[in-house]
Motif scaffolding. Structure first.
Motif, mmCIF file in Angstrom:
data_model
loop_
_atom_site.group_PDB
_atom_site.id
_atom_site.type_symbol
_atom_site.label_atom_id
_atom_site.label_comp_id
_atom_site.label_asym_id
_atom_site.label_seq_id
_atom_site.Cartn_x
_atom_site.Cartn_y
_atom_site.Cartn_z
ATOM 1 N N ASP A 155 0.556 -1.433 0.031
ATOM 2 C CA ASP A 155 -0.137 -0.191 0.172
ATOM 3 C C ASP A 155 0.593 1.216 0.295
ATOM 4 O OD1 ASP A 155 -2.791 -1.733 0.791
ATOM 5 O OD2 ASP A 155 -1.588 -2.154 2.574
ATOM 6 N N GLN A 156 1.588 1.028 1.030
ATOM 7 C CA GLN A 156 2.804 2.460 0.400
ATOM 8 C C GLN A 156 3.320 2.684 -0.899
ATOM 9 O OE1 GLN A 156 2.599 4.296 3.278
ATOM 10 N NE2 GLN A 156 4.083 6.059 2.326
ATOM 11 N N ASN A 157 3.619 1.443 -1.114
ATOM 12 C CA ASN A 157 4.560 2.154 -2.459
ATOM 13 C C ASN A 157 3.282 2.858 -3.306
ATOM 14 O OD1 ASN A 157 6.571 0.601 -2.429
ATOM 15 N ND2 ASN A 157 5.836 -1.665 -3.190
ATOM 16 N N ILE A 158 1.766 2.149 -2.738
ATOM 17 C CA ILE A 158 0.463 3.599 -4.118
ATOM 18 C C ILE A 158 1.334 5.469 -3.991
ATOM 19 C CG2 ILE A 158 -1.576 3.810 -4.212
ATOM 20 C CD1 ILE A 158 -2.456 1.226 -3.584
ATOM 21 N N CYS B 96 -6.069 7.194 -1.942
ATOM 22 C CA CYS B 96 -7.799 6.520 -0.296
ATOM 23 C C CYS B 96 -7.529 5.641 -0.053
ATOM 24 C CB CYS B 96 -8.614 7.026 -0.576
ATOM 25 S SG CYS B 96 -9.632 8.565 -1.141
ATOM 26 N N ILE B 97 -7.355 4.934 -0.818
ATOM 27 C CA ILE B 97 -7.315 2.869 -0.092
ATOM 28 C C ILE B 97 -5.731 1.986 -0.160
ATOM 29 C CG2 ILE B 97 -6.148 0.713 -1.541
ATOM 30 C CD1 ILE B 97 -8.089 1.496 -3.997
ATOM 31 N N GLY C 129 -4.418 -7.120 2.737
ATOM 32 C CA GLY C 129 -4.779 -8.121 2.643
ATOM 33 C C GLY C 129 -4.352 -9.542 3.931
ATOM 34 N N ALA C 130 -3.070 -8.954 4.642
ATOM 35 C CA ALA C 130 -3.168 -9.398 5.580
ATOM 36 C C ALA C 130 -3.926 -9.088 7.099
ATOM 37 C CB ALA C 130 -2.062 -9.617 6.057
ATOM 38 N N LEU C 131 -5.028 -7.386 6.974
ATOM 39 C CA LEU C 131 -5.448 -6.836 7.946
ATOM 40 C C LEU C 131 -7.521 -7.313 7.775
ATOM 41 C CD1 LEU C 131 -6.059 -4.770 9.165
ATOM 42 C CD2 LEU C 131 -6.944 -3.274 7.829
ATOM 43 N N SER C 132 -7.453 -8.023 6.296
ATOM 44 C CA SER C 132 -8.319 -8.359 5.734
ATOM 45 C C SER C 132 -8.708 -9.702 6.665
ATOM 46 C CB SER C 132 -9.133 -8.832 4.566
ATOM 47 O OG SER C 132 -8.033 -9.432 3.954
ATOM 48 N N GLN C 133 -7.798 -10.512 6.576
ATOM 49 C CA GLN C 133 -7.255 -11.520 7.027
ATOM 50 C C GLN C 133 -8.188 -11.682 8.697
ATOM 51 O OE1 GLN C 133 -4.200 -13.709 5.424
ATOM 52 N NE2 GLN C 133 -4.302 -13.749 3.547
ATOM 53 N N LEU D 285 -14.999 -2.088 2.822
ATOM 54 C CA LEU D 285 -14.255 -1.063 2.341
ATOM 55 C C LEU D 285 -12.777 -1.921 1.732
ATOM 56 C CD1 LEU D 285 -13.824 2.448 4.107
ATOM 57 C CD2 LEU D 285 -14.607 2.400 1.538
ATOM 58 N N LEU D 286 -12.686 -2.583 3.045
ATOM 59 C CA LEU D 286 -10.966 -3.285 3.058
ATOM 60 C C LEU D 286 -11.568 -4.175 1.539
ATOM 61 C CD1 LEU D 286 -10.640 -4.472 6.127
ATOM 62 C CD2 LEU D 286 -8.805 -3.495 3.839
ATOM 63 N N LYS D 287 -12.693 -5.227 1.101
ATOM 64 C CA LYS D 287 -12.895 -5.950 0.371
ATOM 65 C C LYS D 287 -13.188 -5.097 -1.049
ATOM 66 C CE LYS D 287 -16.915 -7.870 1.626
ATOM 67 N NZ LYS D 287 -18.250 -8.741 1.918
ATOM 68 N N LEU D 288 -13.667 -3.575 -1.110
ATOM 69 C CA LEU D 288 -13.565 -2.814 -2.978
ATOM 70 C C LEU D 288 -11.577 -2.078 -2.703
ATOM 71 C CD1 LEU D 288 -16.133 -0.679 -1.840
ATOM 72 C CD2 LEU D 288 -16.402 -2.650 -3.895
ATOM 73 N N ALA D 289 -11.167 -2.616 -1.712
ATOM 74 C CA ALA D 289 -9.866 -2.164 -1.978
ATOM 75 C C ALA D 289 -9.220 -2.519 -2.505
ATOM 76 C CB ALA D 289 -9.115 -0.667 -0.532
ATOM 77 N N LEU D 290 -9.188 -3.942 -2.107
ATOM 78 C CA LEU D 290 -8.657 -5.177 -1.868
ATOM 79 C C LEU D 290 -9.103 -5.969 -3.738
ATOM 80 C CD1 LEU D 290 -8.464 -7.682 0.622
ATOM 81 C CD2 LEU D 290 -6.522 -6.793 -0.184
ATOM 82 N N VAL D 291 -10.310 -5.167 -4.477
ATOM 83 C CA VAL D 291 -10.976 -6.055 -5.744
ATOM 84 C C VAL D 291 -10.217 -4.452 -6.795
ATOM 85 C CG1 VAL D 291 -12.818 -6.107 -6.805
ATOM 86 C CG2 VAL D 291 -13.156 -7.912 -4.778
#
Length: 255
Positions: free
Chosen positions: A3-6, A102-103, A163-167, A184-190
């Motif tokens: 995420d930080q690379n984004i 935002c993600i 991904g690890a956060l959602s798990q 929100l997490l699922k939308l961010a992952l997709v």
């Protein structure tokens, strides 16, 4: 997803746009000086910029009345830089850039240092079919409780990526406590997967359905796209298995 690379990537895109604009505004003279040094080094005749430009294969009479300066600066230099700027602007429009930033606020590293409630609510607003006005108000409250909860829970202290956060949310059943945050997490992952898949498909389509194969049917095109896009998977299959599958008789359902 890193995420930080984004965030870093979006910053680099902005820097690249600024650099290209600077090159367009002030880079012509520097380029001419460098080219002139190259010409002098190898004894190449430098064209006079005030002369009329004549393209190869055309006589001087039929040549368009433009100078060498106009041709090289406007028709080549400016157009190349403008195309690069346009490509960046098309691929990284303001909405997509804001979406990615935002993600990145969901990044759990360093005790959720990147967390920003306002940006996450803004992220939800990009999905009006998923978040009604009432749900946005509920999301505000859930985000407040969520960040206090996970920062005080040691189970969330060493997570790496959303991904690890959602798990971890599923493992601790906090996805039930904070359903809107989990959505929100699922939308961010997709989002990045869907975007990359679309990009790969359109790129592959330009290769598969070429000018010589422009009458290819939809079914055959779909089969070719699957085998091309997933070629790494198909490379692992033995030719003998492919041959045996090809020799299998078609089985039709009897009515």
């Amino acid at each position: 997803m890193n995420d930080q690379n984004i965030v870093n990537a979006m910053a680099l895109v902005k820097v690249s746009k600024q650099r290209l604009q600077t090159i367009r505004d002030d880079g012509w003279s520097l380029l001419v000086d460098e080219v002139s040094l190259f010409y002098d080094k190898y004894n190449i005749t430098v064209p006079k910029m005030d002369d009329i430009f004549v393209s190869q294969g055309r006589s001087r009479r039929k040549a368009q009345k433009i100078s060498n300066l106009h041709h090289f600066q406007v028709e080549i230099f400016y157009q190349v830089v403008d195309r690069q700027l346009q490509e960046l602007n098309n691929r990284f429009i303001e909405v997509n850039t804001e979406l990615l930033l935002c993600i990145a606020c969901l990044n759990p590293r360093h005790s959720f240092l990147a967390f920003d409630k306002e940006k996450l609510i803004q992220l939800a607003q990009f999905y009006p079919l998923e978040f009604s006005s009432t749900q946005l108000l509920a999301l505000d409250s859930q985000l407040e409780n969520f960040i206090l909860d996970v920062r005080s829970d040691d189970q969330f202290s060493n997570l790496n990526g959303i991904g690890a956060l959602s798990q971890k949310l599923v493992e601790t059943r906090k996805n039930i406590v904070y359903p809107l945050v989990f959505l929100l997490l699922k939308l961010a992952l997709v989002f990045p997967v869907a975007t990359a898949s679309v990009e790969r498909t359109f790129s592959a389509m330009n290769i598969i359905k070429s000018r010589l194969r422009n009458r290819m049917g939809d079914e055959f095109l779909n089969d070719c796209l699957v085998t091309y896009i997933e070629r790494e998977t198909f490379d692992c299959i033995d030719n003998e298995k492919i041959q045996s599958f090809q020799n299998m008789k078609s089985r039709r359902m009897e009515f």
